[in-house]
Design a protein around this motif. Structure first.
Motif, PDB file in Angstrom:
ATOM      1  N   ALA A 108       0.847  -1.198   0.000  1.00 51.48           N
ATOM      2  CA  ALA A 108       0.000   0.000   0.000  1.00 51.48           C
ATOM      3  C   ALA A 108       0.879   1.243   0.000  1.00 51.48           C
ATOM      4  O   ALA A 108       1.864   1.317   0.735  1.00 51.48           O
ATOM      5  CB  ALA A 108      -0.912   0.002   1.222  1.00 51.48           C
ATOM      6  N   VAL A 109       0.524   2.191  -0.829  1.00 50.95           N
ATOM      7  CA  VAL A 109       1.261   3.443  -0.914  1.00 50.95           C
ATOM      8  C   VAL A 109       0.269   4.593  -0.776  1.00 50.95           C
ATOM      9  O   VAL A 109      -0.739   4.626  -1.473  1.00 50.95           O
ATOM     10  CB  VAL A 109       2.006   3.557  -2.269  1.00 50.95           C
ATOM     11  N   ALA A 110       0.558   5.517   0.129  1.00 50.93           N
ATOM     12  CA  ALA A 110      -0.304   6.691   0.295  1.00 50.93           C
ATOM     13  C   ALA A 110      -0.078   7.647  -0.867  1.00 50.93           C
ATOM     14  O   ALA A 110       1.053   7.925  -1.253  1.00 50.93           O
ATOM     15  CB  ALA A 110      -0.002   7.388   1.608  1.00 50.93           C
ATOM     16  N   CYS A 111      -1.167   8.120  -1.456  1.00 49.83           N
ATOM     17  CA  CYS A 111      -1.069   9.034  -2.592  1.00 49.83           C
ATOM     18  C   CYS A 111      -2.010  10.215  -2.391  1.00 49.83           C
ATOM     19  O   CYS A 111      -3.010  10.105  -1.710  1.00 49.83           O
ATOM     20  CB  CYS A 111      -1.469   8.329  -3.888  1.00 49.83           C
ATOM     21  N   LYS A 112      -1.682  11.317  -3.014  1.00 46.12           N
ATOM     22  CA  LYS A 112      -2.559  12.481  -3.039  1.00 46.12           C
ATOM     23  C   LYS A 112      -2.790  12.853  -4.494  1.00 46.12           C
ATOM     24  O   LYS A 112      -1.901  12.714  -5.318  1.00 46.12           O
ATOM     25  CB  LYS A 112      -1.943  13.666  -2.308  1.00 46.12           C
ATOM     26  N   ALA A 113      -3.971  13.340  -4.778  1.00 47.86           N
ATOM     27  CA  ALA A 113      -4.269  13.795  -6.136  1.00 47.86           C
ATOM     28  C   ALA A 113      -3.515  15.078  -6.415  1.00 47.86           C
ATOM     29  O   ALA A 113      -3.106  15.790  -5.504  1.00 47.86           O
ATOM     30  CB  ALA A 113      -5.772  14.005  -6.296  1.00 47.86           C
ATOM     31  N   GLN A 114      -3.333  15.380  -7.663  1.00 51.59           N
ATOM     32  CA  GLN A 114      -2.606  16.582  -8.052  1.00 51.59           C
ATOM     33  C   GLN A 114      -3.551  17.752  -8.300  1.00 51.59           C
ATOM     34  O   GLN A 114      -4.656  17.589  -8.780  1.00 51.59           O
ATOM     35  CB  GLN A 114      -1.810  16.328  -9.333  1.00 51.59           C
ATOM     36  N   LEU A 115      -3.051  18.903  -7.989  1.00 49.63           N
ATOM     37  CA  LEU A 115      -3.713  20.148  -8.340  1.00 49.63           C
ATOM     38  C   LEU A 115      -3.771  20.236  -9.859  1.00 49.63           C
ATOM     39  O   LEU A 115      -2.806  19.907 -10.537  1.00 49.63           O
ATOM     40  CB  LEU A 115      -2.879  21.297  -7.783  1.00 49.63           C
ATOM     41  N   GLN A 116      -4.881  20.658 -10.405  1.00 50.95           N
ATOM     42  CA  GLN A 116      -5.011  20.855 -11.845  1.00 50.95           C
ATOM     43  C   GLN A 116      -4.831  22.348 -12.130  1.00 50.95           C
ATOM     44  O   GLN A 116      -5.589  23.163 -11.622  1.00 50.95           O
ATOM     45  CB  GLN A 116      -6.382  20.383 -12.334  1.00 50.95           C
ATOM     46  N   VAL A 117      -3.828  22.696 -12.931  1.00 49.84           N
ATOM     47  CA  VAL A 117      -3.474  24.089 -13.176  1.00 49.84           C
ATOM     48  C   VAL A 117      -3.674  24.427 -14.649  1.00 49.84           C
ATOM     49  O   VAL A 117      -3.314  23.657 -15.523  1.00 49.84           O
ATOM     50  CB  VAL A 117      -2.008  24.364 -12.767  1.00 49.84           C
ATOM     51  N   SER A 118      -4.229  25.606 -14.890  1.00 50.54           N
ATOM     52  CA  SER A 118      -4.380  26.119 -16.251  1.00 50.54           C
ATOM     53  C   SER A 118      -3.776  27.517 -16.321  1.00 50.54           C
ATOM     54  O   SER A 118      -3.995  28.335 -15.429  1.00 50.54           O
ATOM     55  CB  SER A 118      -5.860  26.202 -16.642  1.00 50.54           C
ATOM     56  N   THR A 119      -3.038  27.783 -17.383  1.00 53.65           N
ATOM     57  CA  THR A 119      -2.463  29.117 -17.597  1.00 53.65           C
ATOM     58  C   THR A 119      -3.026  29.737 -18.874  1.00 53.65           C
ATOM     59  O   THR A 119      -2.388  30.578 -19.493  1.00 53.65           O
ATOM     60  CB  THR A 119      -0.924  29.046 -17.665  1.00 53.65           C
ATOM     61  N   ALA A 120      -4.235  29.349 -19.232  1.00 54.91           N
ATOM     62  CA  ALA A 120      -4.824  29.773 -20.502  1.00 54.91           C
ATOM     63  C   ALA A 120      -5.606  31.082 -20.435  1.00 54.91           C
ATOM     64  O   ALA A 120      -5.952  31.639 -21.470  1.00 54.91           O
ATOM     65  CB  ALA A 120      -5.742  28.675 -21.032  1.00 54.91           C
ATOM     66  N   SER A 153      -5.077  29.573 -13.094  1.00 58.15           N
ATOM     67  CA  SER A 153      -6.170  29.124 -12.237  1.00 58.15           C
ATOM     68  C   SER A 153      -5.918  27.672 -11.847  1.00 58.15           C
ATOM     69  O   SER A 153      -5.131  26.977 -12.484  1.00 58.15           O
ATOM     70  CB  SER A 153      -7.513  29.248 -12.957  1.00 58.15           C
ATOM     71  N   PHE A 154      -6.577  27.247 -10.780  1.00 57.38           N
ATOM     72  CA  PHE A 154      -6.434  25.850 -10.359  1.00 57.38           C
ATOM     73  C   PHE A 154      -7.777  25.277  -9.953  1.00 57.38           C
ATOM     74  O   PHE A 154      -8.695  25.998  -9.558  1.00 57.38           O
ATOM     75  CB  PHE A 154      -5.423  25.704  -9.219  1.00 57.38           C
ATOM     76  N   THR A 155      -7.880  23.977 -10.056  1.00 52.82           N
ATOM     77  CA  THR A 155      -9.017  23.199  -9.571  1.00 52.82           C
ATOM     78  C   THR A 155      -8.459  21.963  -8.874  1.00 52.82           C
ATOM     79  O   THR A 155      -7.262  21.718  -8.908  1.00 52.82           O
ATOM     80  CB  THR A 155      -9.963  22.770 -10.713  1.00 52.82           C
ATOM     81  N   ASN A 156      -9.327  21.197  -8.259  1.00 50.14           N
ATOM     82  CA  ASN A 156      -8.961  19.945  -7.599  1.00 50.14           C
ATOM     83  C   ASN A 156      -8.193  20.189  -6.295  1.00 50.14           C
ATOM     84  O   ASN A 156      -7.496  19.317  -5.810  1.00 50.14           O
ATOM     85  CB  ASN A 156      -8.149  19.053  -8.543  1.00 50.14           C
ATOM     86  N   GLY A 157      -8.323  21.384  -5.730  1.00 48.11           N
ATOM     87  CA  GLY A 157      -7.570  21.732  -4.534  1.00 48.11           C
ATOM     88  C   GLY A 157      -7.952  20.963  -3.285  1.00 48.11           C
ATOM     89  O   GLY A 157      -7.113  20.761  -2.412  1.00 48.11           O
ATOM     90  N   LEU A 158      -9.190  20.517  -3.174  1.00 45.57           N
ATOM     91  CA  LEU A 158      -9.597  19.802  -1.962  1.00 45.57           C
ATOM     92  C   LEU A 158      -9.044  18.387  -1.901  1.00 45.57           C
ATOM     93  O   LEU A 158      -9.108  17.747  -0.846  1.00 45.57           O
ATOM     94  CB  LEU A 158     -11.119  19.794  -1.824  1.00 45.57           C
ATOM     95  N   THR A 159      -8.477  17.892  -2.994  1.00 49.09           N
ATOM     96  CA  THR A 159      -7.833  16.579  -2.956  1.00 49.09           C
ATOM     97  C   THR A 159      -6.371  16.705  -2.538  1.00 49.09           C
ATOM     98  O   THR A 159      -5.661  15.713  -2.465  1.00 49.09           O
ATOM     99  CB  THR A 159      -7.920  15.883  -4.327  1.00 49.09           C
TER     100      THR A 159
END
Length: 149
Positions: A4-16, A53-59
């Motif tokens: 088992a390996v602990a993982c965290k989701a990544q922040l999704q970043v846009s520079t558009a 901008s970013f999304t997915n921050g709560l993960t």
């Protein structure tokens, strides 16, 4: 055998988005009139390397689900991983207000300014300040963050 390996989701970043789009579409909600958007003192109509901008921050451990990134480096690299002062610079120079806070010269400013008029009687902003320079460079560099109304 199972590993088992602990993982965290990544922040999704846009520079558009342009600075104006970031303010109007990401930062402020309904009921706010925005005008005079500048980035580092200029009206710009192109996306800038130090904003996004970013999304997915709560993960992640950020504590904010979505929002605006202002970076002294490349905003697209904000999702990481960071490794021992591996940031880029954006060559935007200093800012007198931030230099005053830091009590030192500022390099690579990311200053977003705009006028706004809320339709109601109150406003609310959530923000998170982070630095890639801590804890390795705590006495060598002094990052600054200012939120001026």
């Amino acid at each position: 055998m199972t590993i088992a390996v602990a993982c965290k989701a990544q922040l999704q970043v846009s520079t558009a988005l342009t600075p104006t789009q970031l303010v109007q579409d990401v930062l402020v909600g309904g009921g706010v009139e925005v005008s005079n958007v500048t980035y580092n003192g200029f009206i710009v109509s192109q996306p800038q390397v130090g904003s996004g901008s970013f999304t997915n921050g709560l993960t992640t451990n950020l504590g904010v689900d979505a929002g605006l990134i202002l970076s002294t480096g490349l905003a697209g690299n904000a999702a990481g991983p960071a490794s021992d002062f591996g940031s880029d610079d954006n060559g935007t120079g200093s800012d007198p207000d931030l230099a005053n806070i830091a009590d030192d010269q500022i390099n690579d400013r990311a200053v977003l300014e705009f006028d706004f008029v809320p339709n109601g009687d109150s406003i609310k902003f959530n923000y998170v300040f982070g630095s890639e320079e801590y804890p390795e460079f705590v006495c060598s560099y002094n990052d600054a963050f200012g939120f001026f109304l």
